[in-house]
Design a protein around this motif. Sequence first.
Motif, PDB file in Angstrom:
ATOM      1  N   TRP B 103       0.822  -1.208   0.000  1.00 28.42           N
ATOM      2  CA  TRP B 103       0.000   0.000   0.000  1.00 28.42           C
ATOM      3  C   TRP B 103       0.859   1.261   0.000  1.00 28.42           C
ATOM      4  CZ3 TRP B 103      -4.491  -1.512  -1.479  1.00 28.42           C
ATOM      5  CH2 TRP B 103      -5.496  -0.559  -1.640  1.00 28.42           C
ATOM      6  N   ASN B 104       2.113   1.142   0.550  1.00 27.35           N
ATOM      7  CA  ASN B 104       3.033   2.265   0.520  1.00 27.35           C
ATOM      8  C   ASN B 104       3.689   2.363  -0.841  1.00 27.35           C
ATOM      9  OD1 ASN B 104       4.160   4.306   2.096  1.00 27.35           O
ATOM     10  ND2 ASN B 104       4.428   2.848   3.773  1.00 27.35           N
ATOM     11  N   ARG B 105       4.157   1.237  -1.339  1.00 26.05           N
ATOM     12  CA  ARG B 105       4.887   1.183  -2.613  1.00 26.05           C
ATOM     13  C   ARG B 105       4.002   0.654  -3.726  1.00 26.05           C
ATOM     14  NH1 ARG B 105       7.490   4.831  -1.833  1.00 26.05           N
ATOM     15  NH2 ARG B 105       8.827   4.915  -0.024  1.00 26.05           N
ATOM     16  N   VAL B 120     -21.241   0.578   6.070  1.00 24.74           N
ATOM     17  CA  VAL B 120     -21.699   1.202   7.317  1.00 24.74           C
ATOM     18  C   VAL B 120     -20.723   2.250   7.846  1.00 24.74           C
ATOM     19  CG1 VAL B 120     -23.094  -0.783   7.951  1.00 24.74           C
ATOM     20  CG2 VAL B 120     -20.750  -0.626   8.792  1.00 24.74           C
ATOM     21  N   LEU B 121     -19.670   2.527   7.073  1.00 26.26           N
ATOM     22  CA  LEU B 121     -18.722   3.560   7.502  1.00 26.26           C
ATOM     23  C   LEU B 121     -18.719   4.701   6.488  1.00 26.26           C
ATOM     24  CD1 LEU B 121     -15.632   1.429   8.598  1.00 26.26           C
ATOM     25  CD2 LEU B 121     -17.373   2.463  10.057  1.00 26.26           C
ATOM     26  N   THR B 122     -18.494   5.916   6.985  1.00 25.38           N
ATOM     27  CA  THR B 122     -18.425   7.047   6.056  1.00 25.38           C
ATOM     28  C   THR B 122     -17.122   6.961   5.263  1.00 25.38           C
ATOM     29  OG1 THR B 122     -17.269   8.419   7.666  1.00 25.38           O
ATOM     30  CG2 THR B 122     -19.679   8.571   7.630  1.00 25.38           C
ATOM     31  N   VAL B 123     -17.081   7.734   4.186  1.00 28.22           N
ATOM     32  CA  VAL B 123     -15.872   7.793   3.363  1.00 28.22           C
ATOM     33  C   VAL B 123     -14.694   8.246   4.222  1.00 28.22           C
ATOM     34  CG1 VAL B 123     -14.800   9.043   1.463  1.00 28.22           C
ATOM     35  CG2 VAL B 123     -17.151   8.198   1.241  1.00 28.22           C
ATOM     36  N   ARG B 124     -14.956   9.242   5.094  1.00 32.54           N
ATOM     37  CA  ARG B 124     -13.883   9.758   5.949  1.00 32.54           C
ATOM     38  C   ARG B 124     -13.294   8.648   6.826  1.00 32.54           C
ATOM     39  NH1 ARG B 124     -12.983  14.807   7.854  1.00 32.54           N
ATOM     40  NH2 ARG B 124     -15.077  15.529   7.381  1.00 32.54           N
ATOM     41  N   ALA B 125     -14.162   7.878   7.456  1.00 32.56           N
ATOM     42  CA  ALA B 125     -13.687   6.836   8.358  1.00 32.56           C
ATOM     43  C   ALA B 125     -12.790   5.850   7.605  1.00 32.56           C
ATOM     44  CB  ALA B 125     -14.879   6.114   8.983  1.00 32.56           C
ATOM     45  N   GLN B 126     -13.168   5.526   6.364  1.00 33.92           N
ATOM     46  CA  GLN B 126     -12.419   4.524   5.621  1.00 33.92           C
ATOM     47  C   GLN B 126     -11.088   5.058   5.118  1.00 33.92           C
ATOM     48  OE1 GLN B 126     -14.901   1.839   3.270  1.00 33.92           O
ATOM     49  NE2 GLN B 126     -16.677   3.028   3.897  1.00 33.92           N
ATOM     50  N   LEU B 127     -11.071   6.329   4.719  1.00 37.28           N
ATOM     51  CA  LEU B 127      -9.811   6.908   4.250  1.00 37.28           C
ATOM     52  C   LEU B 127      -8.861   7.130   5.437  1.00 37.28           C
ATOM     53  CD1 LEU B 127     -10.972   9.565   1.620  1.00 37.28           C
ATOM     54  CD2 LEU B 127      -9.863   7.385   1.175  1.00 37.28           C
ATOM     55  N   GLU B 128      -9.421   7.647   6.526  1.00 34.09           N
ATOM     56  CA  GLU B 128      -8.571   7.937   7.685  1.00 34.09           C
ATOM     57  C   GLU B 128      -7.971   6.666   8.260  1.00 34.09           C
ATOM     58  OE1 GLU B 128     -10.205  10.402  10.695  1.00 34.09           O
ATOM     59  OE2 GLU B 128     -10.229  12.178   9.411  1.00 34.09           O
ATOM     60  N   ARG B 175     -13.929   6.563  -7.705  1.00 35.93           N
ATOM     61  CA  ARG B 175     -12.939   7.619  -7.449  1.00 35.93           C
ATOM     62  C   ARG B 175     -12.454   7.568  -6.005  1.00 35.93           C
ATOM     63  NH1 ARG B 175     -13.472  12.248 -11.207  1.00 35.93           N
ATOM     64  NH2 ARG B 175     -14.820  11.515 -12.876  1.00 35.93           N
ATOM     65  N   VAL B 176     -13.366   7.283  -5.074  1.00 38.52           N
ATOM     66  CA  VAL B 176     -12.956   7.165  -3.675  1.00 38.52           C
ATOM     67  C   VAL B 176     -11.957   6.015  -3.515  1.00 38.52           C
ATOM     68  CG1 VAL B 176     -13.742   6.574  -1.343  1.00 38.52           C
ATOM     69  CG2 VAL B 176     -15.043   8.206  -2.724  1.00 38.52           C
ATOM     70  N   MET B 177     -12.215   4.899  -4.218  1.00 39.06           N
ATOM     71  CA  MET B 177     -11.291   3.770  -4.142  1.00 39.06           C
ATOM     72  C   MET B 177      -9.924   4.143  -4.703  1.00 39.06           C
ATOM     73  SD  MET B 177     -12.740   1.414  -2.546  1.00 39.06           S
ATOM     74  CE  MET B 177     -11.404   0.236  -2.716  1.00 39.06           C
ATOM     75  N   ILE B 178      -9.926   4.932  -5.770  1.00 41.56           N
ATOM     76  CA  ILE B 178      -8.645   5.366  -6.340  1.00 41.56           C
ATOM     77  C   ILE B 178      -7.937   6.276  -5.332  1.00 41.56           C
ATOM     78  CG2 ILE B 178      -7.559   6.692  -8.206  1.00 41.56           C
ATOM     79  CD1 ILE B 178      -9.798   5.640 -10.051  1.00 41.56           C
ATOM     80  N   ALA B 179      -8.713   7.166  -4.689  1.00 40.58           N
ATOM     81  CA  ALA B 179      -8.139   8.046  -3.671  1.00 40.58           C
ATOM     82  C   ALA B 179      -7.507   7.206  -2.562  1.00 40.58           C
ATOM     83  CB  ALA B 179      -9.219   8.959  -3.092  1.00 40.58           C
ATOM     84  N   MET B 180      -8.199   6.142  -2.166  1.00 37.21           N
ATOM     85  CA  MET B 180      -7.701   5.303  -1.086  1.00 37.21           C
ATOM     86  C   MET B 180      -6.390   4.627  -1.489  1.00 37.21           C
ATOM     87  SD  MET B 180      -9.733   2.378   1.032  1.00 37.21           S
ATOM     88  CE  MET B 180     -11.081   3.420   1.487  1.00 37.21           C
ATOM     89  N   ALA B 181      -6.317   4.229  -2.769  1.00 32.54           N
ATOM     90  CA  ALA B 181      -5.093   3.578  -3.233  1.00 32.54           C
ATOM     91  C   ALA B 181      -3.934   4.575  -3.305  1.00 32.54           C
ATOM     92  CB  ALA B 181      -5.333   2.937  -4.595  1.00 32.54           C
ATOM     93  N   LEU B 182      -4.261   5.851  -3.530  1.00 31.03           N
ATOM     94  CA  LEU B 182      -3.192   6.844  -3.713  1.00 31.03           C
ATOM     95  C   LEU B 182      -2.774   7.504  -2.411  1.00 31.03           C
ATOM     96  CD1 LEU B 182      -4.392   8.636  -6.963  1.00 31.03           C
ATOM     97  CD2 LEU B 182      -2.588   6.933  -6.715  1.00 31.03           C
ATOM     98  N   ILE B 183      -3.456   7.170  -1.323  1.00 25.86           N
ATOM     99  CA  ILE B 183      -3.319   7.912  -0.076  1.00 25.86           C
ATOM    100  C   ILE B 183      -1.878   7.950   0.432  1.00 25.86           C
ATOM    101  CG2 ILE B 183      -3.712   6.162   1.713  1.00 25.86           C
ATOM    102  CD1 ILE B 183      -6.030   7.938   2.698  1.00 25.86           C
ATOM    103  N   LEU B 184      -1.131   6.859   0.195  1.00 25.02           N
ATOM    104  CA  LEU B 184       0.240   6.826   0.704  1.00 25.02           C
ATOM    105  C   LEU B 184       1.254   7.080  -0.404  1.00 25.02           C
ATOM    106  CD1 LEU B 184      -0.177   3.707   3.007  1.00 25.02           C
ATOM    107  CD2 LEU B 184      -0.310   6.099   3.675  1.00 25.02           C
ATOM    108  N   ARG B 185       0.767   7.637  -1.513  1.00 22.07           N
ATOM    109  CA  ARG B 185       1.643   7.929  -2.658  1.00 22.07           C
ATOM    110  C   ARG B 185       2.452   6.722  -3.114  1.00 22.07           C
ATOM    111  NH1 ARG B 185       1.823  13.874  -3.269  1.00 22.07           N
ATOM    112  NH2 ARG B 185      -0.388  14.112  -2.986  1.00 22.07           N
ATOM    113  N   PRO B 186       1.804   5.661  -3.578  1.00 22.43           N
ATOM    114  CA  PRO B 186       2.531   4.466  -4.020  1.00 22.43           C
ATOM    115  C   PRO B 186       3.298   4.749  -5.309  1.00 22.43           C
ATOM    116  CG  PRO B 186       0.246   4.297  -4.651  1.00 22.43           C
ATOM    117  CD  PRO B 186       0.370   5.555  -3.835  1.00 22.43           C
ATOM    118  N   ASP B 187       4.277   3.882  -5.601  1.00 22.28           N
ATOM    119  CA  ASP B 187       5.021   4.026  -6.851  1.00 22.28           C
ATOM    120  C   ASP B 187       4.360   3.267  -7.982  1.00 22.28           C
ATOM    121  OD1 ASP B 187       7.757   5.348  -6.036  1.00 22.28           O
ATOM    122  OD2 ASP B 187       7.192   3.936  -4.462  1.00 22.28           O
TER     123      ASP B 187
END
Lengths: 324, 365
Positions: B103-105, B120-128, B175-187
């Motif tokens: 998830w990092n790389r 059952v979780l908000t987008v914020r809860a899942q991204l955070e 798009r939220v899923m893509i955001a989640m994948a990019l959250i840690l700036r993977p290579d």
Amino acid sequence: MSTFEVRDLVKEFRLHERGGRRRLRAVDGVSFDLSAGSTVALVGESGSGKSTLARMLARLLPPSSGEVRVDGRAVGTGRRATRGYRGDVQMVFQDPFASLNPFHTVGHHLSRPLRLHSGRLSSSELNERVERLLERVALVPPERVIGKQPHELSGGQRQRVAIARALAPGPRVLLADEPVSMLDVSVRLDILNLMDRLKAEEDLAVLYITHDLATARHFSERVLVMYRGQVVERGDSDEVILRPRHPYTRLLRSAAPDPGGSDPLTVPAEPASTEVPDGDQGCPFRARCPHAMPVCSRRPPEFPVGGGHLTSCWLYESSTEENT
Amino acid sequence: MNTQPTFSERWSPVLTVRGLSVDYEAERPVHAVRGVDLAVGRGEILGLAGESGCGKSTLAYAVNRLLRPPAHVVGGEVVFYHADGTETDVFALDGEQLRRFRWNRLAMVFQGAMNALNPVLTVRAQLEDVIRAHEPATDRRERGRRCAELLELVGVDPRRLDSYPHELSGGMRQRVMIAMALILRPDVLFMDEPTTALDVVVQREILAEIARLRAELGFAVVFITHDMSLLLEISDRIAIMYAGRVVEEGGTERVRRTPLHPYTLGLLRSFPSLTGEPTGLHGIPGRTPDLAEELDRCAFAERCPYRREVCDGEQPPLVAHPDSPAGADGRVACHAHDPSRYGTAPPESLLRGEFRPIEESEVIR
């Protein structure tokens, strides 16, 4: 003469939600004709109402209003009328993994409709009819295919079985709801080519429901474009796909992949969508339309734009000739 | 003819896969991935194409160390190259190391990802949650800021952070899923059929978004799909898989203009052009071989119009094409392109890019 006429077909669903009921018009006054030896493509995105329409045409869902005529005669609603109708009008479904029973052999799938619709047949006659059906859909050698179960066949081969089953009652109208979208790309064209050949050889009237503009153009004579339950544009396939007039058809056209075509990966500008209230009488596309005008709050009739090409858009109100 | 992609001079690998094999344990083990060699360049979009069951998803899962029994890696190695020149042997990672690396790389957007959000979780809860797990030192305010920034980055209104997944459209969820994948700036971002369930207009928007984010953030994308028309538009390079192996690889333009493997030809001929003439449109009849079988032949031979004796006798190696117009741009695993194996020069029609199926019917064996 048209084999199959659809007039003002409407399907309304009642939705029970917090704060009361509301109605959703999934199909909102759709009319068109199908004629023997010709394919009409019905193009639309999910939620456009195209599958609801198909289910009504297959009599899996009763329409709220409107009628369907076969050979100029309205079809009754009783059980006998329905059986007669299914002898004439058959459907091929999207998912050949779900539409065939995993416990039954290919032979069983094909002999049932034959027995139901062709009266008494001796077992050798039945067998011969089944083999003949398999040959028509080019699944060979038939004697080997008959004993196979669905899991022994690929997706494309299963869809051929589903088409053979649809042909069994000797229909004159074939409704195909996204018949290739669940299949591997490598076999899609073969299935479409097969339907095209059957259309010509057996003089079938075909309705090809799809979201894919490219195959809609290549495998149909005429195209209908549906948006939010209404047909917004119709005409000869090359006309509609290559020279779309309605802003919605243009949006679809610019979003369709066309490798080797013009500028890749540009996204058509689209204003932020505002909600159109239920029961709205205006143009269904106006909330997303870059050309929306005051007049769009009234529902546009179909305006001719030349060559039998019609579009339901106020931009073409005064046009009788070319207007782009 | 020069069809080398222009970026090739500064091409350097970020990930290499060598001899990767994956089996699904069963009475007769299924060899889903069979000795795949593949390299992903830093910042490139690599398209991975093939029919269902060709092993493309299994390959992605294996590289990300996400395989679950009965699937397991039976051979090969995966090396990740850090920007500072150090290397990581991905299969040697374990426990905490693996958790930090993943998830990092390398991150992945899964097939049907829009249904992968917790309802059952908000987008914020899942991204955070992702930030909390990987960077526990970040405080609440910082987490909130990063999440809002990310949503904006993928084109979703940050006010949606407090929405539940069912309140979002399919495109927004994707798009939220893509955001989640990019959250840690993977290579490297693996995307397995990321747009298949979406409408064409939305699909287009997501693709444009991926291309824009790639240009902005410089990560590499491995884009997995069976839809060749999409791949041709979005990829810099393309690898075609068949029955667990890569059968052709090369720059997108080269593959589009001069495909070498008969299977690639077939795939390219199997979707009609939107605006072009409908000439010679047909699919590839037949089905992929049983993957439980050990293949000592070309896996495509029984569907191939260019089959000769050698094709049934030995498996063609994936090699640089000796003297084709494609030159160094790409590799192909096909006997027909090597006269010493094929016994004769490659057929004219193959070089012209023709694919005539051997059989118009579906023959059941």
